[in-house]
Design an enzyme around this catalytic site. Structure first.
Site, short mmCIF file in Angstrom:
data_model
loop_
_atom_site.label_atom_id
_atom_site.label_comp_id
_atom_site.label_asym_id
_atom_site.label_seq_id
_atom_site.Cartn_x
_atom_site.Cartn_y
_atom_site.Cartn_z
N CYS A 116 22.93 -75.02 -19.65
CA CYS A 116 23.82 -76.19 -19.59
C CYS A 116 23.81 -76.88 -18.22
CB CYS A 116 25.24 -75.80 -19.97
SG CYS A 116 25.36 -75.32 -21.69
N HIS A 256 30.30 -81.09 -17.17
CA HIS A 256 29.70 -80.56 -18.39
C HIS A 256 30.77 -80.37 -19.45
CE1 HIS A 256 27.33 -78.35 -21.16
NE2 HIS A 256 27.95 -77.21 -20.96
N ASN A 286 29.44 -79.57 -27.39
CA ASN A 286 28.61 -79.21 -26.23
C ASN A 286 27.14 -79.48 -26.57
OD1 ASN A 286 27.16 -77.98 -24.21
ND2 ASN A 286 28.29 -76.05 -24.25
O1 UT7 Z 1 28.11 -74.49 -22.02
C1 UT7 Z 1 27.68 -73.21 -21.63
C2 UT7 Z 1 28.79 -72.37 -21.26
N1 UT7 Z 1 29.64 -72.06 -22.41
C3 UT7 Z 1 30.94 -72.15 -22.26
O2 UT7 Z 1 31.41 -72.59 -21.23
C4 UT7 Z 1 31.82 -71.62 -23.37
C5 UT7 Z 1 32.90 -70.77 -22.78
N2 UT7 Z 1 33.78 -70.17 -23.77
C6 UT7 Z 1 34.65 -70.86 -24.51
O3 UT7 Z 1 34.67 -72.07 -24.49
C7 UT7 Z 1 35.65 -70.09 -25.31
O4 UT7 Z 1 35.63 -68.73 -24.92
C8 UT7 Z 1 35.47 -70.17 -26.84
C9 UT7 Z 1 35.80 -71.57 -27.32
C10 UT7 Z 1 34.05 -69.81 -27.21
C11 UT7 Z 1 36.44 -69.21 -27.52
O5 UT7 Z 1 37.77 -69.47 -27.13
P1 UT7 Z 1 38.72 -68.30 -26.61
O6 UT7 Z 1 40.01 -68.91 -26.32
O7 UT7 Z 1 38.01 -67.59 -25.49
O8 UT7 Z 1 38.84 -67.39 -27.89
P2 UT7 Z 1 38.58 -65.84 -28.01
O9 UT7 Z 1 37.13 -65.57 -28.15
O10 UT7 Z 1 39.36 -65.10 -26.97
O11 UT7 Z 1 39.28 -65.57 -29.41
C12 UT7 Z 1 40.70 -65.73 -29.60
C13 UT7 Z 1 41.03 -65.46 -31.05
C14 UT7 Z 1 40.43 -64.17 -31.57
O12 UT7 Z 1 41.33 -63.63 -32.51
P3 UT7 Z 1 42.36 -62.46 -32.11
O13 UT7 Z 1 41.48 -61.33 -31.64
O14 UT7 Z 1 43.20 -63.02 -31.01
O15 UT7 Z 1 43.08 -62.20 -33.38
C15 UT7 Z 1 39.17 -64.61 -32.28
O16 UT7 Z 1 38.78 -63.73 -33.29
O17 UT7 Z 1 40.48 -66.50 -31.86
C16 UT7 Z 1 39.60 -65.93 -32.86
N3 UT7 Z 1 38.48 -66.85 -33.04
C17 UT7 Z 1 38.51 -67.89 -33.89
N4 UT7 Z 1 39.44 -68.31 -34.75
C18 UT7 Z 1 39.16 -69.41 -35.47
C19 UT7 Z 1 37.29 -66.86 -32.39
N5 UT7 Z 1 36.54 -67.89 -32.81
C20 UT7 Z 1 37.27 -68.53 -33.74
C21 UT7 Z 1 37.03 -69.68 -34.53
N6 UT7 Z 1 38.00 -70.08 -35.37
N7 UT7 Z 1 35.89 -70.40 -34.45
#
Ligand code: UT7
Length: 332
Positions: A116, A256, A286
């Site tokens: 990225c 970004h 993204n």
């Molecule tokens: O561009 C290159 C670099 N990439 C980035 O900068 C991406 C960086 N990461 C992110 O943007 C975020 O970490 C994500 C958007 C990928 C995920 O968001 P998050 O707030 O970190 O969510 P998480 O992985 O901590 O998950 C929180 C909860 C979990 O459930 P529990 O364990 O709290 O019950 C996940 O299972 O959300 C759940 N979850 C979802 N729910 C609905 C994870 N993905 C999804 C989804 N829809 N797509």
């Protein structure tokens, strides 16, 4: 003779017509519009659906947009860089094909890959060639067909990424406009957290790798998020300090577009007013190497000659950095 700086003198962009909305994603994986919107800021993304078309298609369209807007003779272009994480093919640089297709017959061309941060690093490369005096017109294109490496059954990645392309022309400037300063960083720890396992020289493609879905992007989102938030904010704050820029002096943050919360955290650290923080993540998601030039193209009309722009990016690898640039033209 006054010092030569490298200015962006034209921009162009292209996104495919096909829209993949959060509502449609709800029918594909276990997710919902509310979760995606609050966690990422994304509402929809564009996908290149036409068969037998790769990243070069996006890059060519973006370059053609720039060429026609600027009424540029492509034969004058000295160099074409395609920043991309999704080249058309593993061997035979996408940029070479793109240069030929747009009529840049006098240019040499190659690809640049830093996930990225590819376009940000490419801005450094393009600017250096211009500042050296060796070349007069460097076309930097950022393009990615992310849909070619996304598993649309994996909700951790398929909600985030989209396809698109953007282009910027770099030319010499003697008024002190254009590229001013950069802080570029990388850390190999990152390849554990954001990667495609197979298809490279460690694990070439075989039946197992296909069956195991190892040709798709895998991301430990939480870890990447933590590194992205602190590192992107750090370098953006540092570049302001090093150039004695106050929040009033900064006209725009061009960051970004990976996650609205990461962009907001960077803007907060810079103490920037929301109105200066450019955002189009809600429409494109993204697009990896295309996020920065898509912002330039979408907001070009608002930029004024002399505006101070801080660019920032963070990506796989890890790779990240910040660039300070003075905008060089008013759009009529
Ligand atoms: O561009 C290159 C670099 N990439 C980035 O900068 C991406 C960086 N990461 C992110 O943007 C975020 O970490 C994500 C958007 C990928 C995920 O968001 P998050 O707030 O970190 O969510 P998480 O992985 O901590 O998950 C929180 C909860 C979990 O459930 P529990 O364990 O709290 O019950 C996940 O299972 O959300 C759940 N979850 C979802 N729910 C609905 C994870 N993905 C999804 C989804 N829809 N797509």
């Amino acid at each position: 003779m006054s010092k030569i700086t490298a200015a962006i003198t034209a921009v162009g962009a292209y996104v495919p017509d096909f829209v993949l909305s959060n509502q449609v994603l709800e029918t594909m994986v276990d997710t919902n519009d509310e979760w995606i919107t609050t966690r990422t800021g994304i509402k929809e993304r564009r996908l290149l659906k036409e068969e037998n078309k790769g990243t070069s298609y996006l890059a060519i369209k973006a370059a053609e947009d720039l060429i026609s807007k600027r009424k540029l003779n492509p034969e004058e272009i000295d160099m074409v860089i395609v920043a991309t994480a999704t080249p058309d093919m593993p061997v035979a640089a996408t940029a070479v094909y793109v240069a030929s297709q747009i009529g840049a017959i006098n240019a040499f061309a190659y690809d640049l890959q830093a996930a990225c941060s590819s376009f940000l690093y490419g801005m450094s490369t393009a600017s250096s060639y211009i500042e050296s005096g060796r070349y007069k017109k460097v076309l930097l294109i950022g393009a990615d067909k992310m849909s070619s490496i996304i598993d649309y059954e994996d909700r951790a990645t398929c909600i985030i990424f989209g396809d698109g392309g953007g282009a910027a022309l770099f030319e010499p400037n003697t008024e002190g406009l254009g590229f001013q300063d950069e802080i570029l960083r990388s850390d190999g720890i990152g390849r554990e957290f954001l990667k495609i396992d197979a298809g490279g020289s460690i694990l070439p493609a075989n039946e197992e790798t296909v069956k195991n879905k190892q040709h798709f992007v895998q991301q430990d989102g939480k870890t990447v998020f933590k590194y992205a938030v602190s590192n992107m904010a750090d370098v953006s704050e540092q570049i302001m300090k090093r150039n004695n820029l106050t929040n009033e002096d900064v006209s725009w943050l061009v960051a970004h577009q990976a996650n609205k919360r990461i962009i907001d955290a960077t803007a907060r650290r810079m103490n920037l007013d929301d109105s200066k923080v450019l955002m189009n993540i809600q429409r494109y998601g993204n697009t990896t190497s295309a996020t920065l030039p898509l912002l330039l193209s979408d907001f070009e009309k608002q930029f004024k000659k002399g505006d101070n722009i801080v660019f920032a990016a963070f990506g796989g690898g890890f790779t990240w950095g910040s660039i300070y640039l003075k905008w060089a033209y008013d759009t009529k």
